[in-house]
Design a protein around this motif. Structure first.
Motif, PDB file in Angstrom:
ATOM      1  N   ALA A 226     -12.865  12.577  77.351  1.00  0.00           N
ATOM      2  CA  ALA A 226     -13.974  12.944  76.472  1.00  0.00           C
ATOM      3  C   ALA A 226     -15.062  11.884  76.570  1.00  0.00           C
ATOM      4  CB  ALA A 226     -13.496  13.082  75.032  1.00  0.00           C
ATOM      5  N   HIS A 227     -16.287  12.329  76.782  1.00  0.00           N
ATOM      6  CA  HIS A 227     -17.435  11.431  76.848  1.00  0.00           C
ATOM      7  C   HIS A 227     -18.395  11.779  75.725  1.00  0.00           C
ATOM      8  CE1 HIS A 227     -21.533  10.392  78.792  1.00  0.00           C
ATOM      9  NE2 HIS A 227     -21.096   9.351  78.101  1.00  0.00           N
ATOM     10  N   TYR A 228     -18.706  10.780  74.904  1.00  0.00           N
ATOM     11  CA  TYR A 228     -19.719  10.908  73.872  1.00  0.00           C
ATOM     12  C   TYR A 228     -20.901  10.037  74.281  1.00  0.00           C
ATOM     13  CZ  TYR A 228     -16.331  13.177  70.780  1.00  0.00           C
ATOM     14  OH  TYR A 228     -15.414  14.046  70.233  1.00  0.00           O
ATOM     15  N   ALA A 229     -21.982  10.682  74.706  1.00  0.00           N
ATOM     16  CA  ALA A 229     -23.204   9.944  75.008  1.00  0.00           C
ATOM     17  C   ALA A 229     -23.770   9.372  73.711  1.00  0.00           C
ATOM     18  CB  ALA A 229     -24.215  10.872  75.672  1.00  0.00           C
ATOM     19  N   PRO A 230     -24.687   8.410  73.787  1.00  0.00           N
ATOM     20  CA  PRO A 230     -25.261   7.846  72.562  1.00  0.00           C
ATOM     21  C   PRO A 230     -25.764   8.943  71.613  1.00  0.00           C
ATOM     22  CG  PRO A 230     -25.932   6.540  74.441  1.00  0.00           C
ATOM     23  CD  PRO A 230     -25.195   7.717  74.989  1.00  0.00           C
ATOM     24  N   GLN A 231     -25.357   8.825  70.350  1.00  0.00           N
ATOM     25  CA  GLN A 231     -25.694   9.741  69.262  1.00  0.00           C
ATOM     26  C   GLN A 231     -24.912  11.056  69.303  1.00  0.00           C
ATOM     27  OE1 GLN A 231     -27.309   8.278  66.844  1.00  0.00           O
ATOM     28  NE2 GLN A 231     -27.472   6.542  68.267  1.00  0.00           N
TER      29      GLN A 231
ATOM     30  N   SER B 140     -21.062  17.559  70.285  1.00  0.00           N
ATOM     31  CA  SER B 140     -21.963  17.339  71.414  1.00  0.00           C
ATOM     32  C   SER B 140     -21.329  16.477  72.498  1.00  0.00           C
ATOM     33  CB  SER B 140     -23.274  16.708  70.930  1.00  0.00           C
ATOM     34  OG  SER B 140     -23.035  15.549  70.144  1.00  0.00           O
ATOM     35  N   ASP B 141     -20.009  16.405  72.507  1.00  0.00           N
ATOM     36  CA  ASP B 141     -19.311  15.671  73.551  1.00  0.00           C
ATOM     37  C   ASP B 141     -19.174  16.531  74.802  1.00  0.00           C
ATOM     38  OD1 ASP B 141     -17.590  17.328  71.935  1.00  0.00           O
ATOM     39  OD2 ASP B 141     -15.876  16.485  73.012  1.00  0.00           O
TER      40      ASP B 141
ATOM     41  N   LEU C 108     -17.757   9.994  64.554  1.00  0.00           N
ATOM     42  CA  LEU C 108     -19.083   9.584  64.104  1.00  0.00           C
ATOM     43  C   LEU C 108     -19.951   9.205  65.298  1.00  0.00           C
ATOM     44  CD1 LEU C 108     -17.967   7.392  61.069  1.00  0.00           C
ATOM     45  CD2 LEU C 108     -18.543   9.837  61.099  1.00  0.00           C
ATOM     46  N   PRO C 109     -21.268   9.352  65.203  1.00  0.00           N
ATOM     47  CA  PRO C 109     -22.157   9.038  66.327  1.00  0.00           C
ATOM     48  C   PRO C 109     -22.001   7.581  66.784  1.00  0.00           C
ATOM     49  CG  PRO C 109     -23.344  10.273  64.652  1.00  0.00           C
ATOM     50  CD  PRO C 109     -22.011   9.905  64.050  1.00  0.00           C
TER      51      PRO C 109
ATOM     52  N   THR D 247     -18.358  -3.692  66.439  1.00  0.00           N
ATOM     53  CA  THR D 247     -18.419  -2.944  65.191  1.00  0.00           C
ATOM     54  C   THR D 247     -19.708  -2.153  65.074  1.00  0.00           C
ATOM     55  OG1 THR D 247     -17.064  -4.635  64.097  1.00  0.00           O
ATOM     56  CG2 THR D 247     -18.321  -3.154  62.682  1.00  0.00           C
ATOM     57  N   ASP D 248     -20.806  -2.714  65.507  1.00  0.00           N
ATOM     58  CA  ASP D 248     -22.104  -2.052  65.390  1.00  0.00           C
ATOM     59  C   ASP D 248     -22.288  -0.906  66.382  1.00  0.00           C
ATOM     60  OD1 ASP D 248     -22.760  -3.804  63.388  1.00  0.00           O
ATOM     61  OD2 ASP D 248     -23.916  -5.146  64.689  1.00  0.00           O
ATOM     62  N   ASP D 249     -21.336  -0.725  67.286  1.00  0.00           N
ATOM     63  CA  ASP D 249     -21.460   0.341  68.279  1.00  0.00           C
ATOM     64  C   ASP D 249     -21.135   1.719  67.702  1.00  0.00           C
ATOM     65  OD1 ASP D 249     -22.229  -1.413  70.286  1.00  0.00           O
ATOM     66  OD2 ASP D 249     -20.161  -1.820  70.893  1.00  0.00           O
ATOM     67  N   GLY D 250     -20.512   1.768  66.519  1.00  0.00           N
ATOM     68  CA  GLY D 250     -20.230   3.045  65.873  1.00  0.00           C
ATOM     69  C   GLY D 250     -19.132   3.826  66.575  1.00  0.00           C
ATOM     70  N   GLY D 251     -19.256   5.173  66.551  1.00  0.00           N
ATOM     71  CA  GLY D 251     -18.315   6.025  67.271  1.00  0.00           C
ATOM     72  C   GLY D 251     -16.919   6.084  66.698  1.00  0.00           C
ATOM     73  N   GLU D 252     -16.749   5.761  65.419  1.00  0.00           N
ATOM     74  CA  GLU D 252     -15.417   5.715  64.831  1.00  0.00           C
ATOM     75  C   GLU D 252     -14.820   7.117  64.664  1.00  0.00           C
ATOM     76  OE1 GLU D 252     -18.090   4.389  63.406  1.00  0.00           O
ATOM     77  OE2 GLU D 252     -17.765   2.244  63.036  1.00  0.00           O
ATOM     78  N   LEU D 253     -13.507   7.168  64.681  1.00  0.00           N
ATOM     79  CA  LEU D 253     -12.760   8.352  64.278  1.00  0.00           C
ATOM     80  C   LEU D 253     -12.502   8.241  62.784  1.00  0.00           C
ATOM     81  CD1 LEU D 253     -10.996  10.914  64.997  1.00  0.00           C
ATOM     82  CD2 LEU D 253      -9.073   9.318  65.170  1.00  0.00           C
ATOM     83  N   ALA D 254     -13.037   9.172  61.998  1.00  0.00           N
ATOM     84  CA  ALA D 254     -12.821   9.186  60.551  1.00  0.00           C
ATOM     85  C   ALA D 254     -11.750  10.213  60.236  1.00  0.00           C
ATOM     86  CB  ALA D 254     -14.113   9.518  59.816  1.00  0.00           C
ATOM     87  N   MET D 255     -10.678   9.774  59.560  1.00  0.00           N
ATOM     88  CA  MET D 255      -9.548  10.641  59.234  1.00  0.00           C
ATOM     89  C   MET D 255      -9.498  10.877  57.734  1.00  0.00           C
ATOM     90  SD  MET D 255      -6.594   8.989  61.708  1.00  0.00           S
ATOM     91  CE  MET D 255      -5.376  10.220  61.163  1.00  0.00           C
ATOM     92  N   TYR D 256      -9.232  12.126  57.349  1.00  0.00           N
ATOM     93  CA  TYR D 256      -9.178  12.520  55.947  1.00  0.00           C
ATOM     94  C   TYR D 256      -7.764  12.981  55.596  1.00  0.00           C
ATOM     95  CZ  TYR D 256     -14.239  12.461  56.439  1.00  0.00           C
ATOM     96  OH  TYR D 256     -15.527  12.080  56.690  1.00  0.00           O
ATOM     97  N   ALA D 257      -7.368  12.722  54.364  1.00  0.00           N
ATOM     98  CA  ALA D 257      -6.003  13.033  53.942  1.00  0.00           C
ATOM     99  C   ALA D 257      -5.742  14.532  53.886  1.00  0.00           C
ATOM    100  CB  ALA D 257      -5.716  12.397  52.580  1.00  0.00           C
TER     101      ALA D 257
END
Length: 212
Positions: A118-123, A75-76, A194-195, A153-163
């Motif tokens: 890239a813009h990610y609005a809230p959520q 949804s970006d 992540l949102p 930290t509480d703002d979220g939006g992390e990039l989660a990377m998987y092996a």
């Protein structure tokens, strides 16, 4: 993971490019803070802040004729860098220097670079995906550069990377802090955004093996 990359040790490389190439050779990815000069980072942030919201468009998913917009998957919104503005020119020139350094030391044959804001609005989010399919894409190396001052930290939006595709837990969770750069092999690491709880901005880019 098995990454077969050759290191050429007789080239003179700026320390930050040396760090990135070494990390890619050893691990397939690199996370580096304060990546660009402070004035370059600030100019990019200012430029991005002045871009009208209407210029950002929804991005598609899928390939070729199957490309379509699916906001349940991502949804970006995005805007491609065209290199007209000075801030964009400086960023693209920095990435060109990185491309040359990586080719000199890792022999990856990187040919071109493309990138978009890239813009990610809230959520907003981008579900787990891989930037390149094995043997089917010329995207070789992904870059993600963050433009979010005072990110908490509480703002979220992390990039989660998987092996790999089978992994259920992320091995890296990267906060989108200002002037942080992530570089990784495009085929090797599934990832997701992540949102976030407030507007989140970045530049996503890809070093490619061909012109298209």
């Amino acid at each position: 993971m098995n990454i077969h990359l050759m290191l050429c040790c007789n080239m003179l490389t700026p320390p930050i490019f040396e760090h990135i190439t070494q990390a890619i050779a050893q691990n397939g990815y690199c996370i580096i803070d304060n990546a660009l000069p402070a004035n370059t980072a600030q100019a990019l942030h200012q430029h991005m802040s002045n871009i009208p919201a209407k210029d950002f468009k929804g991005m598609g998913v899928g390939r070729a004729n199957e490309l379509h917009v699916d906001q349940t998957y991502r949804s970006d919104t995005s805007l491609w860098l065209d290199g007209i503005h000075t801030a964009e020119q400086n960023y693209l020139q920095w990435m060109e220097q990185l491309r040359l350094a990586i080719n000199q030391r890792l022999f990856l044959g990187l040919f071109t670079y493309e990138a978009h804001f890239a813009h990610y609005a809230p959520q907003s989010f981008y579900k787990r995906h891989t930037d390149a399919f094995q043997g089917l894409s010329n995207r070789k190396l992904t870059t993600v550069y963050y433009l979010n001052p005072n990110w908490a930290t509480d703002d979220g939006g992390e990039l989660a990377m998987y092996a790999d595709e089978k992994s259920s837990n992320a091995f890296q969770t990267v906060a989108p802090q200002m002037n942080r750069l992530v570089v990784f092999l495009s085929e090797s690491f599934p990832h997701e955004v992540l949102p976030a709880h407030k507007d989140r901005y970045s530049i996503a880019g890809w070093f490619k093996l061909g012109k298209h």
